[in-house]
Design an enzyme around this catalytic site. Structure first.
Site, PDB file in Angstrom:
ATOM      1  CG  ASP A  36      -2.201   1.066   1.198  1.00  0.00           C
ATOM      2  OD1 ASP A  36      -1.753   1.846   0.275  1.00  0.00           O
ATOM      3  OD2 ASP A  36      -3.419   0.581   1.910  1.00  0.00           O
TER       4      ASP A  36
HETATM    5  C1  BGC Z   1      -4.921   3.626   0.512  1.00  0.00           C
HETATM    6  C2  BGC Z   1      -4.981   2.663  -0.968  1.00  0.00           C
HETATM    7  C3  BGC Z   1      -4.948   3.497  -2.570  1.00  0.00           C
HETATM    8  C4  BGC Z   1      -3.694   3.787  -2.109  1.00  0.00           C
HETATM    9  C5  BGC Z   1      -3.315   4.635  -3.534  1.00  0.00           C
HETATM   10  C6  BGC Z   1      -3.830   4.342   0.105  1.00  0.00           C
HETATM   11  O1  BGC Z   1      -4.001   5.089   1.128  1.00  0.00           O
HETATM   12  O2  BGC Z   1      -4.887   3.122   1.381  1.00  0.00           O
HETATM   13  O3  BGC Z   1      -6.484   1.758  -0.522  1.00  0.00           O
HETATM   14  O4  BGC Z   1      -5.358   2.693  -3.259  1.00  0.00           O
HETATM   15  O5  BGC Z   1      -3.726   4.594  -1.291  1.00  0.00           O
HETATM   16  O6  BGC Z   1      -4.282   5.992  -3.408  1.00  0.00           O
END
Ligand code: BGC
Length: 825
Positions: free
Chosen positions: A316
């Protein structure tokens, strides 16, 4: 420290860190490989000369198997290029100075996308673009010096999609999303989100599907198959045990191996086995003492060796960094996640990618800490993704997805995901159009299509409840509209301003205060209208969780509104309908008796108002069912005792002591009466269940269960058929029953019947028995219960398993780092 201070610090530290890391956000090229590579002709076949050396290199030769081409590519890469490829290109469109998403500066190939893989220009390897999210593609709707709009469709949120219990429909939603991903030049959609609803307060539950892993896995597989049928990828997330938002980057979730395998991993397992998502996203949190992005048992032993996952794992965004909490705070120029542990565990790609990570990779490659074998394995997976991507294959995307058709898909999906919680004396459907409807609650005038954060979508419009009802031919009380509309607009503007100041996309939303109406106005409306509608709105998003007061529980202004409207309308013998435009579970027990009908459309996407009007008017018969329990009070929640971990303001540790007793597994086994149970949902018609048949009395390897459903009412409708299994508990404690299969009828006309056949396999009978490292189906009697909710069982039957069956042997994994025993009954 107060929570808001911590959050402020968090945001500031991420912000300053991004500045300090010295990322040059403008150094990235704006255009990638344009596809105008020179061509080489060999024996009448043409090949792209990707590295422009005038020769046909092995990796350019599409006649060869992909792994040979990738081997050649890796051989040609320098150490620097390898390190660059193992991390992403940064977060395009994100301004580290204001901590906001911006249309200034580096935007990448698709502005608003969350990131991408390294573009290896020298060898003609393009960036692979990855973009959120679970309710539709999240990209910027406007681009610099471009008068076009790039809106995407806001589909219903995850909870709403799952509430359809209709895998065919979800597959179609997936296709619609796949079309938008592909036609906007994106290679991988960062979704679906599929964490388990462990607690109703999790701020991201709206993105997720259910408290039940089987339902979660089946819905996920259906949407992934739909999206990927377009030749683009998905990233099922967040793997795993990311069930709360507060301090999500630093919280250590302590979970037993059994709860992991039966509850928190099972959905991922089903999705991997039935849909092979191109990628999977590891979560932010630690699991039993180690970041998930560093756990070999999670990312390799279980995911690849046991389940056969073939794709790539990415972190993530900034995953593996120690939260935002200060001291070891992540975002200083030299801070770095443990890249060697991550890459060695099988977390192939580090997102969004920071220069410090690249340096650490290079250093560790040099010192030998990071072996060439690991680097090559991870690179192979990244390059496999690149090779299959539309970008690599120069797909000429149109920037013109089927927005019109997809609006119809989302309208239908949201209507089918709408749940009728209450309908006294057939209050609904309501079709009289002679007198204006009295519509209360500011959310009626400003419908919430979806949650905030990365689960948001930049849609062209959202149909509010009043617009939807108007489109369906209903008249709306103009006096109320005249009061509510400007009030709602003003409240919303203030809230947006507040959110802008508090982190923009990542600022968690606040509930808007209801307009105070004097009793006289309400009484007037009770005279002039035939029925009242009140919408209760809730919003949430990533970064924090919801609260009990004024969020799970209704706030005083909402209770007053329900009381006053109900009293006035009931005094005139008129009815009141509540519409719940919410992303997660709220309290219903204290007020449900005051109203006549309750419709739960969740956050239904951009066509929401039309979808609700379709159900309200009876154009669509509701067939949605709850995918989670609505408890009588928050304190009944099985994880209530240990939620949100310790210390509560910024938890670093949380024990999942309820073990496998999540959701209905707990309520039903411990006889805790819910307000509305898992699987519950009413219809405008009635169904009769008959002819429950098991294909055999004794289980061998699989079994079919069939049941005939007849529409016995006066309206056409669909029914969700749920199969719960009660297994013998010899060596371990087991939930009273668990959902093991489900199906949905087609639209049955009054009097029409359909036989639904559901399959049970050996794994459905098995539980994970920790001290045997195996999924085991114990010998004895099994009870099959088929019904229209977890508490409304219509027919049941029994079969036997003559001998214990070891269904799957597993490898030891997820050893606890603290001592506790899972809840037993
Ligand atoms: C989130 C993810 C997301 C990523 C990219 C993160 O803060 O937890 O679910 O895909 O950001 O935007």
């Amino acid at each position: 420290m107060k929570n808001h201070t911590i959050k402020k610090l968090a945001k500031i530290s991420l912000l300053s860190a991004l500045v300090l890391t010295g990322i040059s956000w403008n150094t990235h090229p704006n255009k990638i490989n344009t596809g105008k590579d020179p061509i080489i002709t060999v024996n009448g076949l043409t090949f792209k000369d990707l590295n422009k050396n005038g020769k046909l290199d092995l990796y350019e030769d599409y006649r060869l198997p992909v792994n040979e081409r990738i081997k050649d590519l890796i051989k040609k890469m320098t150490a620097d290029e390898k390190a660059s490829m193992l991390i992403g290109i940064g977060m395009p469109g994100f301004d580290p100075v204001t901590f906001k998403f911006t249309t200034e500066g580096f935007q990448g190939k698709v502005p608003g996308a969350a990131g991408g893989t390294y573009e290896l220009k020298r060898l003609g390897i393009p960036t692979v673009v990855v973009s959120d999210g679970p309710a539709g593609l999240r990209i910027n709707p406007k681009r610099n010096n471009d008068s076009n709009y790039y809106y995407a469709t806001a589909f219903p949120v995850g909870t709403s999609l799952a509430s359809t219990w209709n895998t065919e429909l979800i597959n179609n939603v997936g296709k619609a999303i796949g079309n938008e991903v592909k036609e906007y030049g994106v290679d991988v959609l960062l979704g679906p989100g599929m964490n388990i609803h462990r607690n109703p307060l999790c701020g991201r539950n709206f993105e997720y599907y259910s408290e039940d892993p089987l339902l979660t896995g089946k819905i996920s597989a259906a949407i992934v198959n739909g999206i990927q049928s377009y030749g683009v990828g998905t990233s099922i997330k967040h793997y795993a045990a990311n069930n709360q938002e507060r301090n999500r980057m630093g919280v250590n979730a302590h979970v037993s191996e059994r709860a992991m395998r039966e509850i928190y991993l099972r959905g991922f397992e089903i999705s991997v086995k039935e849909a092979q998502p191109w990628t999977i996203m590891s979560s932010y949190n630690l699991l039993n003492g180690t970041y998930t992005s560093q756990r070999k048992d999670l990312l390799t032993t279980v995911l690849r060796n046991e389940w056969g996952f073939k794709g790539l794992v990415m972190t993530d965004w900034f995953g593996g960094y120690n939260g935002f909490s200060g001291e070891n705070g992540p975002f200083t120029p030299n801070s770095v996640s443990n890249v060697t542990a991550q890459l060695s565990a099988g977390n192939d790609l580090l997102m969004p990618g920071l220069p410090s990570q690249k340096q650490a990779i290079l250093d560790n490659m040099k010192s030998g800490k990071l072996s060439a074998a690991v680097v090559n394995k991870d690179l192979t997976r990244i390059l496999e993704l690149v090779m299959r991507s539309p970008s690599m294959n120069n797909y000429k995307y149109s920037d013109k997805p089927n927005l019109k058709e997809n609006a119809e898909v989302t309208r239908q999906a949201a209507a089918e995901g709408t749940i009728l919680l209450k309908n006294d004396k057939n209050t609904l459907p309501f079709s009289s159009k002679s007198v204006p409807l009295a519509i209360f609650g500011l959310t009626s005038y400003d419908f919430i299509s979806g949650g905030t954060g990365s689960g948001d979508v930049n849609e062209a419009y959202t149909i509010s409840l009043i617009e939807g009802l108007t489109n369906s031919g209903f008249a709306i009380d103009k006096e109320l509209e005249g009061m509510y509309k400007p009030y709602a607009a003003d409240q919303k503007a203030k809230e947006l301003e507040r959110r802008e100041k508090n982190g923009g996309l990542l600022a968690t939303p606040k509930r808007l205060l209801e307009l105070e109406l004097n009793k006289e106005i309400i009484e007037n409306k009770a005279n002039s209208s035939e029925i009242a509608l009140i919408t209760i709105g809730r919003n949430a998003g990533e970064g924090d969780d919801r609260k009990v007061e004024e969020d799970f529980n209704l706030a005083a202004d909402e209770v007053n509104l329900i009381n006053n409207v109900s009293e006035a309308f009931h005094a005139k013998g008129k009815k009141v309908v509540v519409v719940l435009n919410i992303g997660g579970v709220i309290e219903t027990a204290s007020w449900k008796d005051k109203v006549d009908a309750i419709l739960l459309p969740w956050q239904p996407g951009q066509e929401g108002g039309n979808s609700v009007a379709d159900v309200f008017s009876g154009k669509v018969t509701p067939s949605g069912k709850l995918t989670m329990t609505f408890p009588v009070k928050y304190e009944d929640t099985p994880s209530f005792k240990n939620w949100i971990g310790t210390p509560a303001e910024n938890p670093t540790s949380v024990n999942y002591e309820e073990g496998v007793y999540v959701g209905y597994r707990y309520y039903n086994t411990f006889d805790v009466k819910p307000s509305y149970e898992f699987g519950y949902g009413l219809s405008y018609t009635t169904f009769d269940y008959s002819d429950l048949k098991l294909s055999e009395p004794t289980f061998a390897n699989k079994m079919s269960v069939s049941v005939t459903i007849k529409n016995t009412g006066k309206t056409a409708g669909k029914e969700v058929v749920q199969l719960y299994l009660s297994a013998p508990s010899k060596s371990i404690d087991k939930p009273k029953e668990e959902l093991k299969a489900f199906g949905k009828t087609r639209l049955l006309q009054p009097g029409e019947s359909q036989t639904i056949t559901l399959e049970l396999n050996a794994k459905n009978l098995a539980s994970f028995i920790p001290n045997k490292n195996a999924w085991i189906a114990e010998a004895g009697k099994y009870k099959v219960s088929v019904g229209s909710s977890s508490l409304d069982i219509k027919k049941s039957a029994e079969f036997t398993l003559a001998q214990e069956k070891i269904v799957e042997k597993t490898n030891p994994a997820f050893a606890l780092d603290v001592k506790f025993t899972d809840l037993k009954h």
